[in-house]
Enzyme design. Structure first.
Site, short mmCIF file in Angstrom:
data_model
loop_
_atom_site.label_atom_id
_atom_site.label_comp_id
_atom_site.label_asym_id
_atom_site.label_seq_id
_atom_site.Cartn_x
_atom_site.Cartn_y
_atom_site.Cartn_z
N ARG A 47 0.85 -1.18 0.00
CA ARG A 47 0.00 0.00 0.00
C ARG A 47 0.88 1.23 0.00
O ARG A 47 2.02 1.20 0.45
CB ARG A 47 -0.94 0.02 1.21
CG ARG A 47 -0.22 -0.06 2.56
CD ARG A 47 -1.11 0.38 3.72
NE ARG A 47 -2.43 -0.21 3.65
CZ ARG A 47 -3.56 0.47 3.87
NH1 ARG A 47 -3.51 1.76 4.15
NH2 ARG A 47 -4.72 -0.12 3.81
N TYR A 50 -1.52 6.68 -2.33
CA TYR A 50 -2.67 6.88 -3.21
C TYR A 50 -3.36 5.60 -3.65
O TYR A 50 -4.33 5.65 -4.39
CB TYR A 50 -2.24 7.63 -4.48
CG TYR A 50 -1.49 8.92 -4.23
CD1 TYR A 50 -2.16 10.07 -3.82
CD2 TYR A 50 -0.11 8.99 -4.43
CE1 TYR A 50 -1.48 11.26 -3.60
CE2 TYR A 50 0.58 10.18 -4.21
CZ TYR A 50 -0.11 11.30 -3.80
OH TYR A 50 0.57 12.48 -3.59
N GLU A 52 -3.82 0.89 -3.23
CA GLU A 52 -3.48 -0.42 -2.68
C GLU A 52 -3.20 -1.33 -3.87
O GLU A 52 -3.88 -1.23 -4.90
CB GLU A 52 -4.63 -1.00 -1.85
CG GLU A 52 -4.49 -0.64 -0.39
CD GLU A 52 -5.56 -1.29 0.47
OE1 GLU A 52 -5.27 -1.52 1.65
OE2 GLU A 52 -6.66 -1.56 -0.03
N ASP A 156 8.85 10.76 -10.00
CA ASP A 156 8.93 9.95 -8.78
C ASP A 156 9.86 8.77 -8.99
O ASP A 156 9.56 7.64 -8.59
CB ASP A 156 7.53 9.48 -8.36
CG ASP A 156 7.47 9.04 -6.89
OD1 ASP A 156 8.40 9.40 -6.12
OD2 ASP A 156 6.50 8.36 -6.52
#
Length: 391
Positions: A47, A50, A52, A156
């Site tokens: 998780r 934003y 799961e 990211d």
């Protein structure tokens, strides 16, 4: 103060300008929903902030897939991720979006991806050889040069977002939830990337950044791999993060950078920055990591970890660095022999169905940095009792 000096990307500057509006106008994108009944969740993989993430089975063909159930965030953000994944589909080492489904009850969207037999990076990175590091860095660069050429910044890049199936030397760049279209002159949110991988531009609140942000993050990954120091810049908060960088790159070049772009530094830095000399990369070499370090590795690293985003190598320039000569030579030889295994995207048939060639896939490592929701069964799919048990 006249405000910060504008900056434009050195490469792929006008890619989106020359594309039709529907390519980058994700807010107008109409999502085509698949059938959620095609997928059965097997177990939870991880998780994040934003989403799961679950391992699942596509019951129409018995293939393993990965299902990312999105938390209820702004519809705009979800559409952006979907549009970017669709634009990049089929690109080298880009995770393949196979389907998009929605639970009819909760209306929660879920993204279905090809399955990658991932090894947890904390275990894997400690075992990589010098050649392995060069090989996987080159594979990441293929993905970055491709997405940049398509007018997209990942924003990211970090180990958690690089899936590696080491047995098959297959790599995928995942989690495009923070990715954004590059438009020259646009000011972007600096609250992106994970702290240890945030470029100086984000830490000094310079909003007109570009693809070169991803190259800083890649440099942080390289440093952590060759020096066996994870993370390489270990800040306790976003302010301390810049201090950690300044203790390595020096404060003189930092002040040159903020002067060049007329950046106003947050007054909180006055008490914590201090004065630091630029350190030689050799000082981070010791008996435990020297087998991973070479003059070309340090030269390559030095050309990525630059304060000035315009001075960093682009992904394409990085691929031409001597650090990769052996990898390039090997891949050229393998492709001429018609066997360029991990260096190319899997076939489109395989991509859509997950990787079927692995007979007994071992469990995926936890996707600790992945974006997540609370409802394990929000797809309205029968979940085996053990599915939520494993983290």
């Amino acid at each position: 103060m006249s405000g910060p000096v504008p900056s434009r990307a050195r490469v792929y500057t006008d890619v989106n300008t020359h594309r039709p509006r529907e390519y980058w106008d994700y807010e107008s994108h109409v999502v085509e929903w698949g059938n959620q009944d095609d997928y059965q969740l097997v177990r939870k993989l991880g998780r994040g902030k934003y989403s799961e993430v679950f391992e699942a089975i596509n019951i129409t063909n018995n293939e393993k897939v990965v299902v990312k159930i999105l938390k209820p965030v702004k519809k705009k953000k979800i559409k952006r991720e979907i549009k970017i994944l669709e634009n990049l589909r089929g690109g080298p080492n880009i995770i393949t979006l196979a389907d998009i489904v929605k639970d009819p009850v909760s209306r929660t969207p879920a993204l279905v991806f090809e399955h990658v037999n991932n090894t947890d990076f904390k275990q894997l990175y400690q075992t990589l050889t010098d050649y392995d590091i060069r090989f996987y860095m080159y594979e990441i660069l293929k993905a970055l040069d491709y997405c940049h050429s398509m007018g997209i910044m990942h924003r990211d890049v970090k180990p958690h977002n690089v899936m590696i199936d080491h047995e098959h030397r297959k790599l995928r760049l995942i989690d495009w939830g923070l990715a954004e279209f590059y438009h020259p002159g646009q000011e972007y949110n600096v609250r992106v990337a994970s702290r240890y991988f945030k470029g100086p531009e984000l830490l000094v609140d310079y909003q007109m950044y570009d693809y070169s942000l991803d190259m800083w993050s890649l440099g942080c990954m390289l440093a952590s791999m060759i020096f066996r120091k994870e993370p390489f810049f270990h800040g306790h908060d976003n302010y301390d993060q810049l201090v950690r960088i300044a203790k390595v790159l020096g404060t003189e070049d930092l002040y040159d950078y903020i002067d060049k772009y007329n950046i106003e530094l947050d007054p909180r830095f006055n008490d914590i920055l201090g004065r630091h000399s630029r350190k030689r990369w050799e000082r981070f070499v010791h008996s435990e990591n020297q087998h991973l370090v070479s003059p070309e590795a340090l030269d390559f690293l030095d050309k990525l970890l630059r304060y000035d985003h315009q001075s960093r190598l682009t992904a394409r320039e990085a691929m031409e660095h001597p650090y990769f000569y052996t990898v390039v030579k090997d891949q050229a030889r393998m492709s001429s022999a018609g066997m360029a295994g991990g260096s190319t995207p899997v076939s489109s048939a395989n991509m859509m169905s997950g990787i079927s060639s692995v007979p007994t896939p071992s469990p995926l490592g936890p996707l600790a940095g992945s974006p997540v929701i609370a409802a394990a069964n929000s797809l309205g799919i029968p979940v085996p009792a053990a599915a939520g048990a494993q983290q």
